[in-house]
Write an enzyme that holds these catalytic residues in place. Structure first.
Site, PDB file in Angstrom:
ATOM      1  N   ASP A  89      25.116  33.546 -28.352  1.00 35.65           N
ATOM      2  CA  ASP A  89      26.139  34.599 -28.394  1.00 35.65           C
ATOM      3  C   ASP A  89      26.750  34.670 -27.000  1.00 35.65           C
ATOM      4  OD1 ASP A  89      27.515  37.044 -28.267  1.00 35.65           O
ATOM      5  OD2 ASP A  89      26.134  38.057 -29.636  1.00 35.65           O
ATOM      6  N   ARG A 148      40.745  33.320 -48.481  1.00 31.30           N
ATOM      7  CA  ARG A 148      39.309  33.411 -48.169  1.00 31.30           C
ATOM      8  C   ARG A 148      38.799  32.070 -47.649  1.00 31.30           C
ATOM      9  NH1 ARG A 148      35.594  32.945 -52.058  1.00 31.30           N
ATOM     10  NH2 ARG A 148      36.841  34.035 -53.619  1.00 31.30           N
ATOM     11  N   LYS A 180      35.555  42.302 -28.704  1.00 29.09           N
ATOM     12  CA  LYS A 180      35.319  42.682 -27.316  1.00 29.09           C
ATOM     13  C   LYS A 180      36.368  42.035 -26.398  1.00 29.09           C
ATOM     14  CE  LYS A 180      31.898  44.671 -29.295  1.00 29.09           C
ATOM     15  NZ  LYS A 180      30.545  44.143 -29.320  1.00 29.09           N
ATOM     16  N   TYR A 220      21.876  41.873 -28.988  1.00 23.62           N
ATOM     17  CA  TYR A 220      22.713  42.932 -29.553  1.00 23.62           C
ATOM     18  C   TYR A 220      21.922  43.673 -30.642  1.00 23.62           C
ATOM     19  CZ  TYR A 220      26.627  45.215 -31.789  1.00 23.62           C
ATOM     20  OH  TYR A 220      27.462  46.150 -32.326  1.00 23.62           O
TER      21      TYR A 220
HETATM   22  C1  LIG Z   1      29.668  43.866 -30.235  1.00 21.69           C
HETATM   23  C2  LIG Z   1      28.754  42.702 -30.173  1.00 21.69           C
HETATM   24  C3  LIG Z   1      28.382  42.028 -31.334  1.00 21.69           C
HETATM   25  C4  LIG Z   1      28.850  42.477 -32.709  1.00 21.69           C
HETATM   26  O1  LIG Z   1      30.216  42.339 -32.871  1.00 21.69           O
HETATM   27  P1  LIG Z   1      31.094  43.247 -33.906  1.00 21.69           P
HETATM   28  O2  LIG Z   1      32.447  42.667 -33.764  1.00 21.69           O
HETATM   29  O3  LIG Z   1      30.959  44.662 -33.446  1.00 21.69           O
HETATM   30  O4  LIG Z   1      30.497  43.065 -35.248  1.00 21.69           O
HETATM   31  C5  LIG Z   1      27.558  40.945 -31.205  1.00 21.69           C
HETATM   32  N1  LIG Z   1      27.103  40.530 -30.008  1.00 21.69           N
HETATM   33  C6  LIG Z   1      27.426  41.172 -28.872  1.00 21.69           C
HETATM   34  C7  LIG Z   1      26.892  40.665 -27.590  1.00 21.69           C
HETATM   35  C8  LIG Z   1      28.257  42.269 -28.911  1.00 21.69           C
HETATM   36  O5  LIG Z   1      28.575  42.902 -27.782  1.00 21.69           O
END
Ligand SMILES: *Cc1c(COP(=O)(O)O)cnc(C)c1O
Length: 423
Positions: free
Chosen positions: A191, A66, A216, A119
């Site tokens: 992000d 962890r 992604k 998001y």
């Molecule tokens: C999918 C996504 C997230 C969240 O990510 P997860 O791995 O699904 O928790 C955050 N920001 C953006 C821009 C995303 O496309």
């Protein structure tokens, strides 16, 4: 293990080389050429003094997964090489990364400024969870940089940016807003999931903390969840401490899959954004399409900013269909080379309406307030041949046109479910 590229000999290497070698210029047990999956919850010590030193961080080593794990550390070092960061911290999902960053740096009585487009899960943290903790949240119109600057000037502890936005592909001017944030001493978080490190490096534009949903493009195959955060060693120490306690650590199997995926990031994204542009241009000429969002199109409202801060425009396109959800329901099942799913950034092309993907957490009223119409469809362009993707979209539109004709009730009833059409 987290090292800037300068210390790993990668400083002069391009992105295509960094994705392969970043974090992996180390000797593995058995001379393995690939990063081992170290599946161990804890690490054993016969020497109690040594154990204590490692536990206190005075000696290198591992105590408990962890806190840190050898496989996960290779992934963290790889992201450092891609974003030119001092340090990185991996999480069990993108949302674990985003929430942990916000909870690491915000406390009761503080204020975060962000944009309406973000998001869906991030938007929920802003609307539901942070206010409950006594953190004030102000979400500005994404295109209105003057409003964002005014809100920052009123006092701001964290400025949270996402660009390009999901699913509307708006672009915010990172350097301009960083300048405003620095005037009031705010921490800037971005992000970078949609752009990927191939197209945009927010740290180089003055951002303090960069977040990726590794689910992604980084992993790229739609088979794993993960999140990554990077920035200075000082800031990442805070984020790592939060992860140790809240426990949203990434498991080593997932870390391995993400490491393997990242190696082809440059190859994949180059092909994907080549096709994305072709699809965006076609969609712009399609009468059943009301509007197209792609930052690479010269008529995109922030095309100039995108050109200044991005090296490529990414592999996500979104468009609004004439006729709203009724047309969405006709078009999507006809696509042959597409999953209809809530993911993005995979090798397969993926289509999804915002209603069932990015903003499934939101009510209709909330979506409309965010400017997300029911006919909005997001395309995550895969690595298939560009011509095949174009031809597929064209045949699907041709079918929709036929079935919208007054005498077409019989044809409409022939619509097959998406999965069957994809086979
Ligand atoms: C999918 C996504 C997230 C969240 O990510 P997860 O791995 O699904 O928790 C955050 N920001 C953006 C821009 C995303 O496309």
């Amino acid at each position: 293990m987290n090292k800037k590229p300068e210390s790993t000999g990668l400083h002069s290497a391009g992105t295509g080389t960094r994705v392969v070698w970043g974090g992996e210029q180390v000797k593995h047990p058995y001379n393995a050429t690939q990063t081992p999956i170290v599946a161990s919850a804890a690490y054993g010590y016969d020497d109690i003094d040594q154990w204590y030193d490692v536990a206190l961080g005075k000696a290198p080593g591992f105590i408990y997964s962890r806190m840190s794990n050898p496989t996960v550390e290779v992934l963290e070092a790889k992201l450092c090489a891609l974003e030119n960061a001092e340090s990185a911290v991996a999480f069990s999902s993108g949302m674990a990364a985003i929430s942990s960053v916000l909870y690491s740096f915000l406390q009761h009585g503080q204020r975060v400024v962000s944009t309406k487009d973000s998001y869906g899960g991030t938007n929920k943290i802003f609307e539901e969870f942070l206010p409950r903790m006594g953190v004030a949240v102000t979400l500005c119109e994404t295109f209105d940089h003057q409003q964002i600057e005014r809100e920052i000037a009123k006092g701001c502890d964290v400025l949270y940016l996402e660009t390009p936005t999901n699913p509307t592909l708006k672009i915010v001017d990172i350097q301009r807003l960083v300048a405003a944030a620095k005037q009031v001493g705010a921490l800037v978080v971005a992000d970078n999931t949609f752009a990927t490190p191939l197209n945009q490096n927010p740290l180089a534009l003055g951002v303090d903390v960069v977040i990726h949903s590794a689910t992604k493009f980084l992993s790229g195959h739609g088979d794993v969840l993960g999140g990554l955060v990077c920035g200075s060693e000082t800031l990442m120490a805070q984020v790592r401490h939060y992860r140790e306690i809240n426990g949203a650590a990434l498991d080593p199997f997932s870390a391995y899959l993400i490491i393997r995926g990242i190696k082809t990031l440059a190859l994949r994204v180059r092909q994907q954004q080549h096709s994305a542009r072709a699809l965006a241009e076609f969609l712009g000429s399609e009468p059943l399409v009301e509007s197209v969002n792609y930052p690479g199109l010269p008529n995109h409202p922030n095309h100039a900013v995108a050109c200044a801060q991005m090296r490529g425009f990414g592999a996500i396109v979104s468009f609004v269909l004439v006729g709203g959800m009724d047309t969405v329901k006709l078009l999507l099942p006809r696509l042959r080379y597409a999953h209809c799913a809530g993911n993005l950034g995979a090798v397969e092309t993926i289509y999804g309406p915002a209603r069932t993907t990015s903003h499934v957490e939101n009510t209709l009223e909330e979506r409309l307030a965010l400017g997300i119409s029911e006919g909005l469809v997001r395309v995550s362009v895969g690595i298939e041949d560009t011509d095949d993707l174009l031809a597929d979209l064209k045949q699907a539109f041709a079918w929709v046109r036929r079935s919208l004709q007054p005498d077409a009730a019989v044809q409409t009833s022939l619509a097959e479910p998406c999965v069957e059409a994809a086979n």
